[in-house]
Design a protein around this motif. Structure first.
Motif, PDB file in Angstrom:
ATOM      1  N   VAL A 172     -25.084 -12.373  73.612  1.00 35.54           N
ATOM      2  CA  VAL A 172     -25.296 -13.647  73.396  1.00 35.54           C
ATOM      3  C   VAL A 172     -26.623 -13.926  73.115  1.00 35.54           C
ATOM      4  N   PHE A 173     -27.396 -13.371  74.132  1.00 33.81           N
ATOM      5  CA  PHE A 173     -28.786 -13.580  73.998  1.00 33.81           C
ATOM      6  C   PHE A 173     -29.358 -13.006  72.838  1.00 33.81           C
ATOM      7  N   ALA A 174     -29.077 -11.879  72.565  1.00 37.32           N
ATOM      8  CA  ALA A 174     -29.432 -11.171  71.359  1.00 37.32           C
ATOM      9  C   ALA A 174     -29.235 -11.809  70.068  1.00 37.32           C
ATOM     10  N   ARG A 175     -28.017 -12.164  69.974  1.00 41.57           N
ATOM     11  CA  ARG A 175     -27.723 -12.937  68.725  1.00 41.57           C
ATOM     12  C   ARG A 175     -28.438 -14.386  68.576  1.00 41.57           C
ATOM     13  N   HIS A 176     -28.848 -15.002  69.755  1.00 40.86           N
ATOM     14  CA  HIS A 176     -29.823 -16.015  69.545  1.00 40.86           C
ATOM     15  C   HIS A 176     -31.092 -15.532  68.910  1.00 40.86           C
ATOM     16  N   VAL A 177     -31.856 -14.320  69.204  1.00 36.93           N
ATOM     17  CA  VAL A 177     -32.851 -13.866  68.790  1.00 36.93           C
ATOM     18  C   VAL A 177     -32.813 -13.264  67.397  1.00 36.93           C
ATOM     19  N   ASP A 178     -31.750 -12.707  67.233  1.00 36.59           N
ATOM     20  CA  ASP A 178     -31.543 -12.156  65.946  1.00 36.59           C
ATOM     21  C   ASP A 178     -30.300 -12.184  65.155  1.00 36.59           C
ATOM     22  N   PRO A 179     -30.079 -13.590  64.788  1.00 33.56           N
ATOM     23  CA  PRO A 179     -28.724 -13.957  64.442  1.00 33.56           C
ATOM     24  C   PRO A 179     -28.170 -13.128  63.061  1.00 33.56           C
ATOM     25  N   THR A 180     -29.094 -12.636  62.261  1.00 33.01           N
ATOM     26  CA  THR A 180     -28.666 -12.182  60.846  1.00 33.01           C
ATOM     27  C   THR A 180     -28.501 -10.643  60.890  1.00 33.01           C
ATOM     28  N   ASN A 181     -28.427 -10.121  62.097  1.00 36.26           N
ATOM     29  CA  ASN A 181     -28.509  -8.736  62.309  1.00 36.26           C
ATOM     30  C   ASN A 181     -26.996  -8.288  62.408  1.00 36.26           C
ATOM     31  N   ALA A 182     -26.333  -7.753  61.109  1.00 44.36           N
ATOM     32  CA  ALA A 182     -25.150  -7.174  60.961  1.00 44.36           C
ATOM     33  C   ALA A 182     -24.540  -6.162  62.059  1.00 44.36           C
ATOM     34  N   ALA A 183     -25.409  -5.187  62.447  1.00 40.17           N
ATOM     35  CA  ALA A 183     -25.075  -4.344  63.229  1.00 40.17           C
ATOM     36  C   ALA A 183     -24.894  -4.673  64.677  1.00 40.17           C
ATOM     37  N   LEU A 184     -25.681  -5.715  64.968  1.00 44.19           N
ATOM     38  CA  LEU A 184     -25.673  -6.679  66.421  1.00 44.19           C
ATOM     39  C   LEU A 184     -24.282  -7.377  66.587  1.00 44.19           C
ATOM     40  N   HIS A 185     -23.940  -8.043  65.471  1.00 41.49           N
ATOM     41  CA  HIS A 185     -22.502  -8.622  65.291  1.00 41.49           C
ATOM     42  C   HIS A 185     -21.481  -7.663  65.327  1.00 41.49           C
ATOM     43  N   ARG A 186     -21.604  -6.632  64.804  1.00 43.66           N
ATOM     44  CA  ARG A 186     -20.442  -5.465  65.169  1.00 43.66           C
ATOM     45  C   ARG A 186     -20.421  -5.010  66.538  1.00 43.66           C
ATOM     46  N   ARG A 187     -21.621  -5.014  67.036  1.00 48.75           N
ATOM     47  CA  ARG A 187     -21.568  -4.325  68.469  1.00 48.75           C
ATOM     48  C   ARG A 187     -21.038  -5.557  69.350  1.00 48.75           C
ATOM     49  N   GLN A 188     -21.337  -6.742  69.275  1.00 51.04           N
ATOM     50  CA  GLN A 188     -20.924  -7.765  70.034  1.00 51.04           C
ATOM     51  C   GLN A 188     -19.356  -7.700  69.779  1.00 51.04           C
ATOM     52  N   GLN A 189     -18.689  -7.518  68.675  1.00 51.09           N
ATOM     53  CA  GLN A 189     -17.134  -7.585  68.443  1.00 51.09           C
ATOM     54  C   GLN A 189     -16.842  -6.444  69.355  1.00 51.09           C
ATOM     55  N   GLU A 190     -17.190  -5.197  69.034  1.00 53.60           N
ATOM     56  CA  GLU A 190     -16.709  -4.125  69.540  1.00 53.60           C
ATOM     57  C   GLU A 190     -16.850  -4.402  71.192  1.00 53.60           C
ATOM     58  N   ALA A 191     -17.839  -4.598  71.789  1.00 55.18           N
ATOM     59  CA  ALA A 191     -17.791  -5.162  73.239  1.00 55.18           C
ATOM     60  C   ALA A 191     -16.842  -6.033  73.842  1.00 55.18           C
ATOM     61  N   MET A 192     -16.870  -6.995  73.102  1.00 58.96           N
ATOM     62  CA  MET A 192     -15.869  -7.839  73.362  1.00 58.96           C
ATOM     63  C   MET A 192     -14.215  -7.420  73.339  1.00 58.96           C
ATOM     64  N   ASP A 193     -14.093  -6.562  72.471  1.00 59.45           N
ATOM     65  CA  ASP A 193     -12.590  -5.879  72.369  1.00 59.45           C
ATOM     66  C   ASP A 193     -12.506  -4.886  73.661  1.00 59.45           C
ATOM     67  N   MET A 194     -13.569  -4.160  73.908  1.00 56.12           N
ATOM     68  CA  MET A 194     -13.643  -3.290  74.905  1.00 56.12           C
ATOM     69  C   MET A 194     -13.407  -4.003  76.447  1.00 56.12           C
ATOM     70  N   ARG A 195     -14.042  -5.008  76.459  1.00 60.93           N
ATOM     71  CA  ARG A 195     -14.010  -5.716  78.055  1.00 60.93           C
ATOM     72  C   ARG A 195     -12.619  -6.616  77.826  1.00 60.93           C
TER      73      ARG A 195
END
Length: 254
Positions: A172-195
């Protein structure tokens, strides 16, 4: 080798790296019970690696020693670790039961923090997290940035085995810092699915952290621009980028 993340406390992980013969290296056992339980499943304790002195990383060792009196323990040079153990630091190599781990000094979270890198794995305690890094309780921004740079220079396919399950909050913090980073968006979605399936989000690949983790991207223009906006001017250097990024994260509320 087989890697297992053993949950402890609310969000800690004790790492277990098991060789084919059952010999297992346990990393940062803040609680004994997860290790005792793992031993009943065939993970035979060969040694314990400790990254730093905080109790949630070392607190279970005494009980493990009561069960296995000859259990080898490798720890940093720090008088706050009140255990009989072999002290290791920068340039040393831990060799035990067929395992070999070069030791890296990575001060910042604590002054004596170390990391162990070997067999394709990085056991980095509370220095580097997936999409984040540890708080600086005893080190300076320059020290912590230098430590993170050391870890970032390891092979890209290294599996990053950190001490806590912090990925979703860090994302959540990383997306505030770097909101257009597509790899970060994918990693966030992956992590949400894992949890959502009660799976650990770590280990992560260092290659992914280099793409997504703002604390490893203090050179990247989107991160520098985000910090410039907070400072009201261009940052002087990467140390200032990192220092302000860490200050921002320390006070961040989603």
């Amino acid at each position: 080798m087989r890697l297992t993340a053993l949950p402890a406390f609310q969000d800690n992980y004790i790492w277990a790296l098991q060789a084919p013969d059952g010999s297992t290296m346990f990393v940062d056992p803040g609680q004994a019970q997860p290790v005792l339980d793992a031993a009943t499943q065939g993970m035979r304790p060969a040694a314990v690696l400790l990254t730093h002195h905080h109790d949630d990383h070392v607190g279970g060792v005494a009980e493990l020693r009561a069960r296995w009196p000859n259990l080898a323990v490798f720890a940093p040079e720090d008088e706050r670790i009140h255990l009989e153990c072999e002290r290791v630091g920068e340039g040393d190599r831990v060799e035990s039961a067929g395992f070999t781990f070069p030791v890296l000094s990575v001060p910042g979270h604590t002054r004596s923090h170390i990391a162990f890198h070997g067999h394709g794995h990085l056991f980095c305690g509370d220095t580097l997290f997936s999409l984040g890094c540890g708080r600086m309780f005893e080190g300076t921004p320059a020290q912590m940035l230098a430590s993170l740079r050391r870890l970032a220079a390891l092979p890209a396919q290294t599996r990053v085995c950190c001490g806590h399950e912090y990925t979703l909050g860090n994302a959540v913090f990383a997306r505030h810092v770097d909101p257009t980073n597509a790899a970060l968006h994918r990693r966030q979605q992956e992590a949400m699915d894992m949890r959502s399936r009660s799976r650990p989000t770590v280990p992560s690949l260092l290659a992914s952290e280099l793409e997504c983790n703002p604390f490893l991207r203090t050179h990247a223009e989107p991160v520098r621009q985000a910090i410039a906006a907070r400072l009201g001017r261009a940052p002087l250097d990467e140390v200032e980028v990192f220092a302000e990024l860490r200050r921002w994260k320390d006070g961040f509320r989603a």
